[in-house]
Design an enzyme around this catalytic site. Structure first.
Site, PDB file in Angstrom:
ATOM      1  CD  GLU A   7      -1.540  -2.232   2.187  1.00 24.91           C
ATOM      2  OE1 GLU A   7      -2.385  -2.814   2.649  1.00 24.91           O
ATOM      3  OE2 GLU A   7      -0.453  -2.640   2.314  1.00 24.91           O
ATOM      4  CG  HIS A  43      -5.736 -10.147  12.027  1.00 26.82           C
ATOM      5  ND1 HIS A  43      -6.449  -9.079  11.504  1.00 26.82           N
ATOM      6  CD2 HIS A  43      -5.503 -10.678  10.871  1.00 26.82           C
ATOM      7  CE1 HIS A  43      -6.840  -9.155  10.459  1.00 26.82           C
ATOM      8  NE2 HIS A  43      -6.347 -10.181   9.813  1.00 26.82           N
ATOM      9  CG  ASP A 100      -7.085  -5.370   7.312  1.00 24.74           C
ATOM     10  OD1 ASP A 100      -6.649  -5.219   6.062  1.00 24.74           O
ATOM     11  OD2 ASP A 100      -7.125  -4.330   7.879  1.00 24.74           O
ATOM     12  NE  ARG A 137      -6.496   0.587   9.851  1.00 24.65           N
ATOM     13  CZ  ARG A 137      -5.329   1.347   9.430  1.00 24.65           C
ATOM     14  NH1 ARG A 137      -4.584   0.589   8.917  1.00 24.65           N
ATOM     15  NH2 ARG A 137      -5.250   2.591   9.327  1.00 24.65           N
ATOM     16  CE1 TYR A 152      -2.327  -3.561   8.595  1.00 26.41           C
ATOM     17  CE2 TYR A 152      -3.991  -4.922   9.796  1.00 26.41           C
ATOM     18  CZ  TYR A 152      -3.768  -4.000   8.908  1.00 26.41           C
ATOM     19  OH  TYR A 152      -4.597  -3.359   7.992  1.00 26.41           O
ATOM     20  CD  GLU A 204     -10.715  -1.154   3.117  1.00 31.39           C
ATOM     21  OE1 GLU A 204     -10.905  -0.264   2.623  1.00 31.39           O
ATOM     22  OE2 GLU A 204     -11.616  -1.687   3.929  1.00 31.39           O
ATOM     23  CG  ASP A 208      -2.064  -3.183   5.649  1.00 31.82           C
ATOM     24  OD1 ASP A 208      -0.911  -3.596   5.481  1.00 31.82           O
ATOM     25  OD2 ASP A 208      -2.496  -2.182   5.721  1.00 31.82           O
TER      26      ASP A 208
END
Length: 909
Positions: free
Chosen positions: A7, A351, A82, A306, A304, A84, A80
């Site tokens: 990203e 996670h 997740d 989130r 990470y 998103e 990432d």
């Protein structure tokens, strides 16, 4: 050659060092596609077909990736780990295929890693997978839901509620929480109660305190003594009583450490302990995750950020236990590792919790290489992780019951206290908590035995009043939303930012206070869309969305069920007139805006004319209370309760003007407190004057009010041309004026007292800066530091269109989530580099006047992850558009002129 896409540039730079030759790492700069912010981007009639748009910046990024893919062996997507991140990878594949940059047989791999370390990245490269379509479907469902709610509900708000900005699926429910709490506070009725606390002495002259808890065989709770007379009766009995120990009970207890941080618990603790807003916490954590330069090496310092998982990888637990043993000894190390399980619904257990990537990097060792806020947050994360694998704290809680004999009465007192016999994890970390006056954890009691006589040293009789529940802080609101299952941890910071940006709430003493506009929006939604702001409904919808990500339900099915009911609710109020909406809100909010008066009179009778009826009004700038006899009676007051005690805000008479004999009053208006001379007379408005910024209304007296009413005043004649210099208060604050030059007064300048020399200086400085308007005059700015490559200072300034950074004539506007106080030198360098690349390195210059032409299509800015809502579209110039082909399902739409008016609804991750 393998092409790796992530990203952000910072992440790309770090990973590129780990992979070395054979890999080219590029950044997508977040999402490369988004829904155009206008009607039709999601089409419910075409099975919720979504039309995606690639903006100008993203077009360049995609072109760069496409060029790199020519002759490359494979494409590796390392966004990432997740939902998103999965969506960004999916968008990249779709955009590249439309550009025909991917050959049919070109391998595409998806890799994920929870930490940006060399070991984690290289290990992830060995275990690629395909894009998880279930996670992509969950993203599509969320994005479509948020779009449909916002772009359907927001226009209804615009038509029915002047001044309303937008509504969102999760945003509106979060706003309701804040408004409901405010309503609780306003409805709260304080209750008087008294406490009696005796200071007693043991035979060894050791003092301690005991509270009255019973009398004559009956318990006395906190609110039972409700009057001073009752308290006095107990006091007299205790003054004459004989005291002795009835019983002593000591119980050993243990306190266990908290698990490592999740997104929400990190935001809460950073707010309580460091004073960070959730959005700031996430920005700092993002940089710690993506990589920081430590001793010449770029390393990711935390995993990470989130996540709602609380577990750590086995190797991480072993590393933490090694630090505990080395730094604190075997006594602080449990016999076996601690394992944690999340209590959050639908947690993404894959996670890890937020933890340091390398426990040997102790905070004290790397502090010099970090910015102050980075160092603080890293230490918080590090200590929490260490404490999570330490022994429990051991305490001894002691309760002493005491008997007081007074004549024929028996009174009971109790003393409690705790002693920490072994600190355990408390040696490292103690979770932040709200202050509790009754907390006895740190109170230690002297040794006592049953039957031992005691002596009274003092007796405190104190009057108290119950207090309303506190307003939410950002941290406590995040906690409450998590408890209710509303939203996802990664969206909390952006949702709070949206509420502040829309002026639905404001921050006062670190607490969230709903603005009038926000309260009206919530009242409207509760009146006409009650189901969609219910906590249970929103939480259930979140659960359904998570079921999509688990491949349990099909996402189109979820949207169909929601859309059928939602459109029915919207259609039900389309024909309502604004007057009908106002009447409904007026009736609903009546207990709040027209509380009962102590004298029993009608609270709706106008206090100015005595005959008009007060009611809720909606104006361009929001809600207010007005008189039915307008324009003959111009009485208005703010929508909010003025005195905070349920009473109506009354005008304060300061005295009479000696020249006219009119009353000079201090009033509260829709735009704040102001001074008024006399009353309205027919069509003539009375003279008014605003208060200088920062002035306490309570400090305004008649003399000051008359001086304010006399503004603008002449400060003196300018020494160069003899023309007058005036000082006054305008729309944008206090100013001095000479001719057509206006200069804002700076902090410390008093519009009523500023002298000629200071005024001349301000005028001269304004002219040197080339400013013409008094609001956006040249700002000398704040120097962030010298440019690391090109030299010369980088300055952050306040400009006409918002704050910006400047270097050698190149100006770059600050993003929405940055402020002059939070922008760092490194971030400023990146913004200036991006601006220079766009302009070819040339300073921004004013373009010569040209003949007006139809605007070119302009694509929407790439959305930063979890930022929240779409930016408003600009009005397109009238132009006959050529016929267009309907885009095929799943295709990307080229940038187009945007809709006339665009809501900003999204709450998506």
């Amino acid at each position: 050659m393998n092409v790796v896409v992530v990203e952000s540039p910072a992440k790309a730079k770090t990973i590129n060092k780990y992979l070395g030759r054979g890999y080219e790492v590029l950044a997508s700069f977040g999402h490369v596609r988004d829904l155009p912010p206008k009607d039709g981007s999601v089409d419910p009639d075409a099975d919720f077909r979504m039309i995606w748009e690639v903006d100008g910046k993203a077009q360049k990024r995609i072109a760069d990736i496409a060029r790199a893919l020519k002759g490359a062996d494979k494409l590796i997507l390392a966004t990432d780990p997740d939902r998103e991140g999965e969506a960004i990878s999916w968008h990249l594949i779709e955009a590249l295929r439309e550009k025909r940059a991917l050959s049919p047989d070109q391998p595409i791999e998806r890799v994920v890693f929870n930490a940006i370390t060399k070991q984690a990245v290289t290990e992830a490269m060995k275990h690629p997978r395909v894009v998880d379509q279930a996670l992509v479907d969950a993203y599509l469902a969320r994005r479509a839901l948020d779009y449909l709610v916002g772009f359907t509900l927001s226009p209804v708000l615009w038509r029915k509620l002047p001044g309303a900005r937008s509504a969102g699926r999760v945003q509106s429910v979060a706003l309701r929480l804040v408004c409901d709490r405010e309503l609780e506070i306003e409805k709260f009725v304080s209750q008087e109660y008294w406490s009696l606390v005796a200071t007693l002495l043991t035979p060894r002259q050791e003092a301690f305190q005991a509270r009255l808890v019973g009398a004559d065989g009956k318990k006395i709770t906190r609110l039972d003594i409700g009057t001073g007379a009752e308290a006095e009766a107990f006091k007299q009995a205790l003054e004459a009583a004989r005291y002795s120990v009835a019983s002593v009970e000591a119980k050993p207890t243990r306190r266990n450490p908290q698990p490592p941080f999740t997104t929400s618990t990190l935001q809460q603790e950073a707010s309580r302990k460091l004073g960070f807003a959730p959005a700031h916490t996430m920005r700092v954590a993002q940089r710690l995750y993506e990589g920081v330069d430590i001793d010449g090496e770029t390393v990711g310092l935390i995993t990470y950020m989130r996540t709602d998982g609380v577990q750590m990888a086995p190797e991480a637990i072993a590393s933490v236990r090694s630090v505990v043993k080395e730094d604190y000894g075997d006594r602080y190390l449990p016999a076996s590792p601690r394992q944690y399980q999340t209590k959050a619904k639908n947690a993404q257990e894959a996670h890890e919790a937020i933890r340091p990537t390398d426990m040997t990097r102790r905070p004290r060792d790397i502090k010099r290489g970090l910015e102050p806020d980075q160092a603080k947050l890293y230490e918080l994360i590090y200590m929490r992780a260490v404490a999570s694998q330490m022994e429990s704290a051991e305490l001894e809680r002691t309760t002493v019951d005491i008997t007081a004999q007074a004549g024929g009465r028996t009174l009971d007192l109790r003393a409690t206290g705790s002693v920490i016999t072994f600190d355990g994890f408390l040696a490292v970390y103690q979770e932040g908590r709200d202050e509790d006056p009754d907390d006895d954890e740190s109170r230690r009691l002297p040794a006592m035995s049953q039957g031992e006589p005691l002596k009274k040293q003092a007796l405190d009789v104190t009057q108290h009043f119950t207090e309303p529940p506190p307003r939410y802080s950002e941290a406590s609101l995040v906690k409450r939303m998590e408890e209710l299952g509303i939203g996802r941890p990664s969206t909390y910071a952006s949702i709070l930012q949206v509420l502040k940006d829309r002026n639905y709430v404001r921050i006062d003493k670190r607490r969230l206070v709903p603005e009038d506009r926000g309260r009206i929006v919530v009242a409207f939604l509760e009146s006409f869309f009650s189901r969609y702001v219910e906590y249970d409904f929103t939480a259930d919808l979140e659960e359904q969305l998570d079921r999509v990500s688990n491949n349990e339900i099909e996402w189109h099915q979820l949207l169909r069920r929601f859309w059928t009911d939602f459109t029915g609710a919207v259609d039900g109020i389309k024909d309502l007139k604004i007057s009908e909406v106002i009447d409904a809100l007026d009736a609903m909010l009546a207990p709040h805006i027209f509380p009962a008066r102590e004298d029993g009179s009608d609270p709706r009778v106008c206090t100015t004319c005595g005959t008009g009826r007060l009611s809720l009004k909606l104006g361009r700038f929001g809600a207010f209370i007005g008189c039915s006899n307008y324009p003959e009676c111009r009485y208005t007051r703010p929508f909010s309760v003025g005195n905070g005690e349920g009473g109506e805000a009354e005008n304060k008479v300061l005295g009479q003007d000696p020249d006219t004999g009119f009353d000079v009053t201090l009033r509260s208006g829709r735009f704040g407190p102001y001074i008024q001379l006399g009353e309205a007379n027919g069509g003539d408005k009375p003279k008014r004057a605003g208060l200088p910024k920062g002035t306490d209304p309570g400090s305004v007296d008649l003399e000051m009010a008359l001086r304010l009413l006399s503004l603008p005043r002449e400060v003196g004649k300018h020494p160069e041309d003899g023309e007058p210099i005036l000082a006054g208060i305008g729309r944008f604050g206090s100013y001095v004026q000479h001719g057509k030059t206006y200069a804002n007064l700076e902090p410390g300048d008093d519009v009523l007292a500023i002298g000629l020399n200071r005024a001349v200086t301000l005028i001269a400085e304004k002219r040197e800066k080339g400013g013409k308007g008094r609001r956006f005059g040249g700002d000398p700015g704040k120097t962030l530091g010298d440019h690391p490559d090109q030299g010369g200072p980088i300055v952050v300034k306040a400009g006409r269109y918002g704050p910006y950074v400047s270097h050698n004539g190149i100006n770059a506007t600050l993003p929405k989530d940055k402020t002059p106080e939070t922008i760092t030198l490194a971030e400023a360098v990146a913004l200036i580099a991006e601006r220079a690349e766009k302009t070819g390195g040339a300073p921004k210059r004013k373009a010569p006047a040209k003949k007006a032409a139809a605007p070119k299509p302009k694509a929407k800015d790439t959305k930063a992850k979890d930022e929240g809502e779409a930016k408003p579209a600009k009005k397109a110039a009238p132009k006959k558009a050529p016929a267009k082909k309907t885009p095929a399902k799943g295709t990307t739409k080229k940038p187009a002129a945007k809709a006339r008016k665009t809501p900003e609804p999204a709450d998506s991750e």
